[in-house]
Design an enzyme around this catalytic site. Structure first.
Site, PDB file in Angstrom:
ATOM      1  N   LYS A  25      40.909  36.884   6.111  1.00 58.67           N
ATOM      2  CA  LYS A  25      40.105  35.776   6.813  1.00 58.67           C
ATOM      3  C   LYS A  25      38.557  35.944   6.563  1.00 58.67           C
ATOM      4  O   LYS A  25      37.807  35.749   7.500  1.00 58.67           O
ATOM      5  CB  LYS A  25      40.588  35.176   8.246  1.00 58.67           C
ATOM      6  CG  LYS A  25      39.996  34.049   8.519  1.00 58.67           C
ATOM      7  CD  LYS A  25      40.570  32.769   7.781  1.00 58.67           C
ATOM      8  CE  LYS A  25      39.983  31.759   8.386  1.00 58.67           C
ATOM      9  NZ  LYS A  25      40.269  30.412   7.569  1.00 58.67           N
ATOM     10  N   ASP A  73      44.570  31.159   5.613  1.00 55.02           N
ATOM     11  CA  ASP A  73      45.183  30.009   5.915  1.00 55.02           C
ATOM     12  C   ASP A  73      45.757  29.359   4.452  1.00 55.02           C
ATOM     13  O   ASP A  73      46.640  28.743   4.656  1.00 55.02           O
ATOM     14  CB  ASP A  73      44.285  29.094   6.692  1.00 55.02           C
ATOM     15  CG  ASP A  73      43.030  29.271   6.050  1.00 55.02           C
ATOM     16  OD1 ASP A  73      42.622  29.857   5.115  1.00 55.02           O
ATOM     17  OD2 ASP A  73      41.936  28.407   6.563  1.00 55.02           O
TER      18      ASP A  73
END
Ligand SMILES: NC(=O)C1=CN([C@@H]2O[C@H](COP(=O)(O)OP(=O)(O)OC[C@H]3O[C@@H](n4cnc5c(N)ncnc54)[C@H](OP(=O)(O)O)[C@@H]3O)[C@@H](O)[C@H]2O)C=CC1
Ligand SMILES: O=C(O)CCC(=O)C(=O)O
Ligand SMILES: [Mg+2]
Length: 413
Positions: A227, A280
Site C-alpha cells: 500500500k 486494495d
C-alpha cells in the site's frame, strides 16, 4: 521451572545442514480451541502416510511441547510460552503447531507472533490451491493457484503501540508534535498510537526467498503487494526494495522502462515477471482475474488479510496450510485460528493442519508420504466424505466429524 517435556525414546534430532534422520523427533504444540480436535487427527493421518510410504523404515517421533492455555495449566497461570518450549523448538529445528488464542484489545500479545519473532521465522509461506470437488464461491476456482510469501517479523505486528490515555502515548504525542512538527493527529487526546517498522533487510530476505521459490518451481510471476501510495516510507519502501533486489541479485531487466521487470529462469528458459499491485486493487483482482497471479510477496498485515481471502476462494480456511520458515528453523501451522465455538466438538476440518504437515513432509524430503497425504485428501473429498464446512455447500455430501474425516483419509492412503 519444572520440565514437562518428555523426549521420546528412539528418536533423533534434526540438525540443520545434516541429512534428515529416518526417526526424527518433531515437537508439536497442540494449540488452543480446536487444537484439541485437529492435532491428534493430523498426527494419526501423517503416521499412516509415513508407514504406508516407507513400510516402517521411517517414522516420526512426536514430542509434545506446551504453549498457550495448556501451558498455563501445566506450568502456572502466567506461563504462556515457557522457555523450555522455545529451547525445544530451536534444538529440534522442525516443528508443527496448532492455533493459539490472542485476546482482542487488552491481554497477552499474540503467542503465534512471539514464536515467529523469537525464532526469526521471517517467511510465512501459504500455498493456495484448489482441490477438485471442493465447494467454492468462484465459477472457476481451479484458476486460483498462488503461493503467498508474507513477511513475518516486522510491520505493525512488531507490537510497538501505546494505549489511549497512557503515559507512553502522551509522551509520544508530545514528542511528535513538539519535536517532529507533526500536526496531523486528528484527535491527539483520545488516540492510541502504533508504529509500523519496515526495513530494507527484512524486505530483502523475504523477497529473495519468494524469487528463489519462483525460480526453483518454474513459476510465472512474483507480485509485490503493498500500500505504498499511502504509506510511502514503509509499504513504498517494501515495493522499491523488492524491485531493486530483483535487479541487483537476480539480474532482472526492466520491461518498457519499468518498474515491472523480468528474470529468465536458467533452468527452464522461461521468463518470470516481477510486478506489483496496490493491496486494495489486488484484493478485487484475485477474485476477478486469479489466473494472472502466482507467487505473492507482501508485508505482514497485507499477508494476513490476503491469506484468508485467498483461502475462501478455494473453499475456506478449513484447508489452508502454512509454514513459518527461517534460514535455520521451520514451524508449520494452519492459516486459521482457534475457532472457539467449535472447540472440543470433534467437528471442524482438520485439513489445514494436515496439509501443513504435508508441507513439513516435503520440507524433510519425504515426498512419497507427502504425495499420499494429497492423494488421500483428494480421494476423500472426491467421494464427498467431508466435514461440516464443505458439507453445507456440497450437494449429496456425507458430513463427517473431524476424526472421521481423518479416518476417511487413512482408508484412502
Ligand atoms: N496462527 C494462529 O494461531 C492464529 C490464531 N488466531 C486466533 O484464533 C482466535 C479466533 O479467531 P477467529 O477470528 O475466530 O478466526 P478463526 O480462524 O479461528 O475462525 C473463524 C471461522 O473460520 C472457520 N474455521 C476456522 N477453522 C476452521 C476449520 N478448521 N474448519 C472449518 N472451518 C474453520 C469457522 O467458520 P464458520 O463459523 O463459518 O463455521 C470459524 O468460525 C483469535 O484469538 C485469533 O487471534 C487466528 C488466526 C491464526
Ligand atoms: O496470532 C494471532 O492470533 C493471529 C495471527 C493470524 O491471524 C495469522 O497469522 O494469520
Ligand atoms: Mg490470519
Amino acid at each position: 521451572m519444572t520440565s514437562h517435556i518428555k523426549v521420546p525414546q528412539g528418536g533423533s534430532k534434526i540438525v540443520p545442514g545434516q541429512a534428515i534422520p529416518d526417526n526424527p523427533i518433531i515437537p508439536f504444540i497442540e494449540g488452543d480451541g480446536i487444537g484439541i480436535d485437529i492435532t491428534p487427527v493430523m498426527i494419526k493421518v501423517i503416521d499412516a502416510a509415513v508407514e504406508k510410504a516407507y513400510g516402517g523404515q521411517k517414522k516420526i517421533h512426536w514430542m509434545e511441547v506446551y504453549a498457550g492455555e495448556k501451558s498455563t495449566r501445566l506450568y502456572g497461570s502466567d506461563e504462556w510460552l515457557p522457555k523450555e518450549t522455545f529451547d525445544a523448538l530451536k534444538e529440534y529445528s522442525v516443528s508443527i503447531k496448532g492455533p493459539m488464542t490472542t485476546p482482542v484489545g487488552g491481554g497477552i500479545r499474540s503467542l503465534n507472533v512471539a514464536l515467529r519473532q523469537e525464532l526469526d521465522l521471517y517467511q510465512c509461506v501459504r500455498p493456495v490451491q484448489y482441490f477438485k470437488g471442493v465447494p467454492s464461491p468462484l465459477k472457476h476456482p481451479e484458476l486460483t493457484n498462488m503461493v503467498i510469501f508474507r513477511e513475518n517479523t516486522e510491520d505493525i505486528y512488531a507490537g510497538i503501540e501505546w494505549a489511549v490515555g497512557s503515559e507512553g502515548v502522551k509522551k509520544l504525542t508530545k514528542f511528535l508534535q513538539e519535536e517532529m512538527g507533526v500536526k496531523k493527529i486528528r484527535f491527539p487526546e483520545s488516540s492510541g498510537i502504533g508504529i509500523k517498522p519496515i526495513s530494507v533487510e527484512g524486505t530483502s530476505r523475504l523477497v529473495r526467498a519468494a524469487i528463489k521459490y519462483a525460480l526453483d518451481n518454474d513459476r510465472k510471476s512474483v507480485t509485490i503487494v503493498h500500500k505504498g501510495n499511502i504509506m510511502k516510507f514503509t509499504e513504498g519502501l517494501f515495493r522499491d526494495t523488492a524491485y531493486q533486489l530483483a535487479q541487483k541479485e537476480f539480474g532482472a531487466e526492466l520491461i518498457d522502462g519499468g518498474p515491472w521487470c523480468k528474470i529468465r529462469n536458467p533452468k527452464s528458459g522461461r521468463e518470470i515477471i516481477i510486478k506489483d499491485s496496490i493491496a486494495d486493487a489486488f484484493l478485487q483482482q484475485i477474485l476477478l482475474r486469479p489466473a494472472e497471479y502466482d507467487v505473492i510477496a507482501t508485508t505482514n498485515l497485507n499477508g494476513d488479510y490476503i491469506s484468508d481471502a485467498l483461502a475462501a476462494q478455494v473453499g475456506g480456511i478449513g484447508i489452508a496450510p502454512g509454514a513459518n520458515i527461517s534460514d535455520q528453523y521451520a514451524c508449520f501451522e494452519a492459516t486459521h485460528g482457534t475457532a472457539p465455538k467449535y472447540a472440543g466438538l470433534d467437528k471442524v476440518n482438520p485439513g489445514s493442519l494436515i496439509l501443513s504437515a504435508e508441507m513439513m513432509l516435503r520440507h524433510l524430503g519425504w515426498v512419497e508420504a507427502a504425495n499420499l497425504v494429497i492423494k488421500s485428501m483428494e480421494a476423500a473429498i472426491g467421494d464427498k466424505q467431508v466435514t461440516y464446512d464443505f458439507a453445507r455447500l456440497m450437494d449429496g455430501a456425507n458430513e463427517l466429524s473431524c476424526s472421521e474425516f481423518g479416518d476417511a483419509m487413512i482408508a484412502r492412503i
